[in-house]
Design a protein around this motif. Structure first.
Motif, PDB file in Angstrom:
ATOM      1  N   MET A 153      38.710  58.273  56.215  1.00 53.58           N
ATOM      2  CA  MET A 153      39.243  58.071  54.744  1.00 53.58           C
ATOM      3  C   MET A 153      39.970  59.435  54.433  1.00 53.58           C
ATOM      4  O   MET A 153      39.691  60.308  54.825  1.00 53.58           O
ATOM      5  N   LYS A 154      40.790  58.994  53.543  1.00 49.87           N
ATOM      6  CA  LYS A 154      41.750  60.116  53.091  1.00 49.87           C
ATOM      7  C   LYS A 154      41.786  59.863  51.585  1.00 49.87           C
ATOM      8  O   LYS A 154      42.111  58.713  50.947  1.00 49.87           O
ATOM      9  N   PHE A 155      41.535  60.903  50.716  1.00 47.42           N
ATOM     10  CA  PHE A 155      41.678  60.768  49.311  1.00 47.42           C
ATOM     11  C   PHE A 155      42.828  61.486  48.558  1.00 47.42           C
ATOM     12  O   PHE A 155      43.356  62.494  49.053  1.00 47.42           O
ATOM     13  N   LEU A 156      43.251  60.618  47.342  1.00 47.42           N
ATOM     14  CA  LEU A 156      44.250  61.161  46.631  1.00 47.42           C
ATOM     15  C   LEU A 156      43.416  61.472  45.289  1.00 47.42           C
ATOM     16  O   LEU A 156      42.973  60.474  44.787  1.00 47.42           O
ATOM     17  N   VAL A 157      43.507  62.577  44.928  1.00 51.25           N
ATOM     18  CA  VAL A 157      42.784  62.930  43.673  1.00 51.25           C
ATOM     19  C   VAL A 157      43.985  62.868  42.359  1.00 51.25           C
ATOM     20  O   VAL A 157      44.962  63.312  42.242  1.00 51.25           O
ATOM     21  N   ASP A 158      43.643  62.028  41.177  1.00 55.43           N
ATOM     22  CA  ASP A 158      44.530  61.678  40.197  1.00 55.43           C
ATOM     23  C   ASP A 158      44.753  62.964  39.582  1.00 55.43           C
ATOM     24  O   ASP A 158      43.689  64.219  39.251  1.00 55.43           O
ATOM     25  N   GLU A 159      45.784  63.226  38.683  1.00 53.59           N
ATOM     26  CA  GLU A 159      46.165  64.554  38.026  1.00 53.59           C
ATOM     27  C   GLU A 159      45.257  64.763  36.701  1.00 53.59           C
ATOM     28  O   GLU A 159      44.982  65.900  36.282  1.00 53.59           O
TER      29      GLU A 159
END
Length: 137
Positions: free
Chosen positions: A1-7
């Motif tokens: 899994m790879k994650f993108l964290v919201d601003e």
């Protein structure tokens, strides 16, 4: 899994995810700050990011009818959505605590979050509840 964290969440979450062995980045690190949800959704879906946000409504729609609106409402397949539901006057410590619960839930799933939402909620009595459900349903 790879994650993108919201601003809307602390970049410290990226550090914690990387320490746990995941590929992770923050919206600001991709120079996408201020992008509309619709524009951000294209990036999320195209790159198969599991997205972590504090704006559950904007991405999953109303709690009672997830998927009826929001960024994920039209997605047929996605890498997963994690909603950290907390007070708006929260601290980085609270965000990290909720992320720890999310990581624990992911470990229990022994897989990924494809077409699923993981909601981690901090209640007024300081208890934390995690819920996983399919989206689209």
């Amino acid at each position: 899994m790879k994650f993108l964290v919201d601003e809307c969440l602390s970049p410290a979450l990226v550090n914690r995810l990387q320490t746990a062995g995941y590929q992770a980045t923050h919206v600001t690190h991709l120079n996408k700050s201020g992008w509309s949800d619709q524009a951000l959704m294209a990036v999320i879906l195209d790159a198969d990011w599991t997205f972590i946000t504090g704006n559950a409504f904007d991405f999953r729609g109303p709690a009672g009818t997830p998927g009826s609106s929001g960024g994920y409402s039209g997605a047929k397949i996605h890498a997963g959505l994690i909603c950290l539901n907390r007070p708006y006057n929260d601290s980085r410590r609270i965000q990290l605590e909720l992320l720890e619960e999310a990581l624990s839930e992911i470990n229990e799933l022994e897989g990924d979050l494809v077409n699923q939402v993981l909601e981690v909620t901090l209640h007024d009595d300081d208890t934390i509840e995690a819920t996983v459900y399919g989206l689209p349903t």
